[in-house]
Design an enzyme around this catalytic site. Structure first.
Site, PDB file in Angstrom:
ATOM      1  CG  MET A  90      -1.802   1.072   1.420  1.00 49.44           C
ATOM      2  SD  MET A  90      -2.686   0.843   2.938  1.00 49.44           S
ATOM      3  CE  MET A  90      -4.325   1.253   2.417  1.00 49.44           C
ATOM      4  CB  CYS A  91       2.905   2.746  -1.971  1.00 47.73           C
ATOM      5  SG  CYS A  91       4.163   4.003  -2.011  1.00 47.73           S
ATOM      6  CG  LEU A  92      -2.601   5.896  -0.695  1.00 46.64           C
ATOM      7  CD1 LEU A  92      -3.968   6.023  -1.305  1.00 46.64           C
ATOM      8  CD2 LEU A  92      -2.470   4.537  -0.058  1.00 46.64           C
TER       9      LEU A  92
END
Lengths: 469, 153
Positions: free
Chosen positions: B89-91
């Protein structure tokens, strides 16, 4: 888990509003009280060390991401004073605020380490015990204000000017190698005293502050907390070190630079750069410290050593990947001791006894646990020889075992006991390994990488080949 | 990892404990404090209600100067969580270029929880799921609920 003093400590007291107050006195990066706070060009404040490290990562302010330069940071004296005062008052205030809640005991309140010296305040503060929290709030605040014009108890009537007088207290802040002029008490090197007296530069006894002086007393308001701040003009702050354009520098030059700075100069260029950068952080942030909080170079070197072991060349970078935290190195070594011994014996037999003995002698004459030995040996083992594979396994496991044992004892230097004796025996005394040992008398930064990069497969091999016979 | 970073992680953990999020449990191992195991219940108002998700937060060596890495260990049908074995998860604030050292772990947890309630299809890692979410919400809800039953019970 030990309770770290935190701003949330206040939430449980009768003074919950002190939580945001205190959190505003803490650095956003490390969440500790500001230590040597500096202000950036974008007007954010951080610990000197924290922001320097952050800037070296991406060159940006940690708070707003605006471009930021380390050499444009300036100390924030006022905040330093406030934080110092707060830390001093915190413990007692928190205690009282807890009582206000009716808990009657202080839980989770541990004096900050930096706070340890400030415990003397009790007598003065305890007399207000029992008052309601609200009153205490006012009290504390008024104490804070008060304390800006008086230092602690018992000096209420002391006039402000006294801080400026140089005839007392200076001696204890005398920097190393300096003596005071017997007439004017000015600090200088011992050999300079005679010249100073003879050539008439000594202004005479107890000269009163001139214009320059009074300027100083005004400007010293901020360092008032630090009684020794007064000597700051006599002893100029150590000069900040400039950054280096590393890409313009050859490894050799950089090594020389590090040697000149008096810091370890072993390792490859990459490590040299990282070490130099860290040294700049430590040194320059120390320059932002107040006079009496300034650390000696020795302390800084010690901190650099800690860095070396946690992040630098002696850190096992792959530790979390290769070695499980719960890996029972000792147990593993003991459980498989017979297998290891068999392997060692087999290797010896294959090598021929005389050579092994020679090697043994080598190993014992060399300093035990010396890293280069490791490396030389590792290099030698990289040679494609059929029997080597298992030995690599053995030695890597030994090294792992030793490292596991030492893992927590970060304080002790990396000297695995088992290493010299057991790992060196089977390496074989090929001329090659000896040569390499000589060629690289000092450890190189990569020395651990091969060691830790290898383990998994060889380790499997050991078990395999051991179980076959 | 430096002592300062470890202390900071301890503080972050203490803060999370002091102000716990509903349905979020943190398994914290003092021996290996750089890896947190998070058990998060799907928020009631979301399609993930009833699911129990296991997450991991890994703190890099450079923390707090580099962002922590969040990954879902339990499969989830979500536009912002990669649909592979990593579940990464990368935001938002977790992006390396957006991360700021002062950011708190608790705000990371908030972010994750809010994303479960309201996915962000414009910043998606799984474009097909995002498309599903935007154009065919009913289908998305159905699949998501189905996955909750299959993987997150």
């Amino acid at each position: 888990m030990e309770a770290l003093p935190d701003s949330t400590d206040w939430l449980r007291t009768s003074l919950p509003l002190f939580a945001p107050l205190e959190s505003s006195l803490r650095c956003e990066v490390c969440k500790e009280f500001y230590s040597n706070p500096v202000i950036t060009t974008c007007s954010h404040t951080f610990c000197s060390l924290c922001v320097r490290r952050a800037i070296s990562v991406d060159g940006k302010c940690p708070a707003c991401k605006a471009a930021c330069q380390a050499d444009r940071l300036v100390p924030n004296f006022a905040l330093r004073e406030v934080v110092g005062r707060w830390v001093e008052a915190r413990e007692a205030a928190l205690e009282l605020a807890m009582e206000g809640v009716g808990k009657g005991k202080v839980e989770g309140v541990e004096a900050d380490i930096s706070n340890a010296g400030m415990k003397k305040r009790k007598a003065g503060d305890m007399e207000v015990a029992g008052e309601s929290g609200e009153e205490e709030g006012r009290r504390t605040r008024s104490r804070m204000t008060r304390s800006s014009s008086q230092r602690g108890k018992g000096v209420m009537d002391e006039p402000f000017e006294i801080k400026d007088s140089e005839d007392e207290g200076d001696a204890e802040f005398m920097p190393d190698g300096m003596v005071a002029c017997p007439i004017c008490s000015k600090h200088m090197k011992e050999e300079q005293v005679w010249g100073h007296l003879n050539n008439g530069s000594c202004p005479g006894e107890q000269q009163n502050p001139t214009g320059a002086r009074s300027t100083r007393s005004r400007s010293q308001n901020h360092t008032f907390l630090a009684p020794s701040g007064r000597s700051s003009r006599e002893v100029p702050a150590p000069a900040r070190l400039p950054g280096i354009n590393y890409s313009m520098m050859k490894e050799k030059d950089l090594k020389k630079k590090l040697q000149d700075l008096g810091i370890p100069a072993w390792g490859k260029k990459d490590l040299l750069i990282r070490r130099h950068t860290e040294w700049l952080h430590l040194w320059n942030s120390n320059c932002d410290a107040s006079e009496d909080n300034r650390k000696s170079k020795r302390d800084l070197l010690r901190e650099l050593d800690v860095w070396e072991r946690t992040r630098g060349g002696r850190a096992s970078a792959t530790e979390p990947i290769v070695m499980r935290k719960d890996f029972d190195g000792k147990g593993h070594a003991e459980a498989h001791k017979s297998q290891f011994d068999e392997l060692i014996a087999a290797a010896r037999a294959k090598r021929g006894v005389p050579k092994a003995k020679e090697d043994n002698g080598d190993a014992t004459t060399a300093t035990p646990g010396e890293e280069p030995q490791h490396e030389a040996q590792q290099d030698a083992e990289d040679m494609p020889q059929p029997t080597e594979e298992t030995e690599t396994g053995v030695s890597t496991i030994r090294a792992q075992v030793a490292a596991t044992d030492l893992e927590d004892a970060v304080q002790s230097p990396y000297i695995p006991e088992a290493t010299p004796r057991e790992t060196l025996v089977p390496t074989g005394g090929t001329a090659d390994s000896d040569e390499r040992g000589i060629q690289t008398p000092f450890g190189s930064p990569s020395k651990k990488l091969p060691m830790f990069a290898l383990p998994e497969e060889p380790a499997v091999d050991v078990e395999h080949s051991a179980s076959i016979p | 990892m430096s002592t300062g970073a470890k202390k900071r992680i301890l503080r972050e953990y203490a803060e999370c404990q002091n102000d716990p999020l509903p349905g979020v449990k943190i398994n914290f191992d003092e021996q290996n404090m750089t890896k947190w195991e998070i058990l998060m219940d799907g928020p009631d108002q979301s399609v993930y209600a009833g699911g129990h998700y296991k997450l991991e937060i890994n703190f890099p060596n450079e923390y707090p100067f580099k962002p922590p890495v969040v990954s879902f260990k339990t499969k989830i049908y979500h536009p912002n969580v990669s649909n592979d074995d990593k579940g990464s998860m990368c935001l938002g604030l977790l992006r390396p270029e957006e991360w700021k050292p002062p950011n708190k772990v608790i705000s990371v947890l908030h972010l994750i929880r809010n994303l479960l309630i309201e996915p962000n299809p414009d910043d998606a890692i799984e474009l097909s799921i995002a498309n599903d979410y935007k154009t065919n919400r009913a289908e998305f809800d159905k699949t998501a609920k189905d996955w909750v039953k299959r993987y997150a019970k």
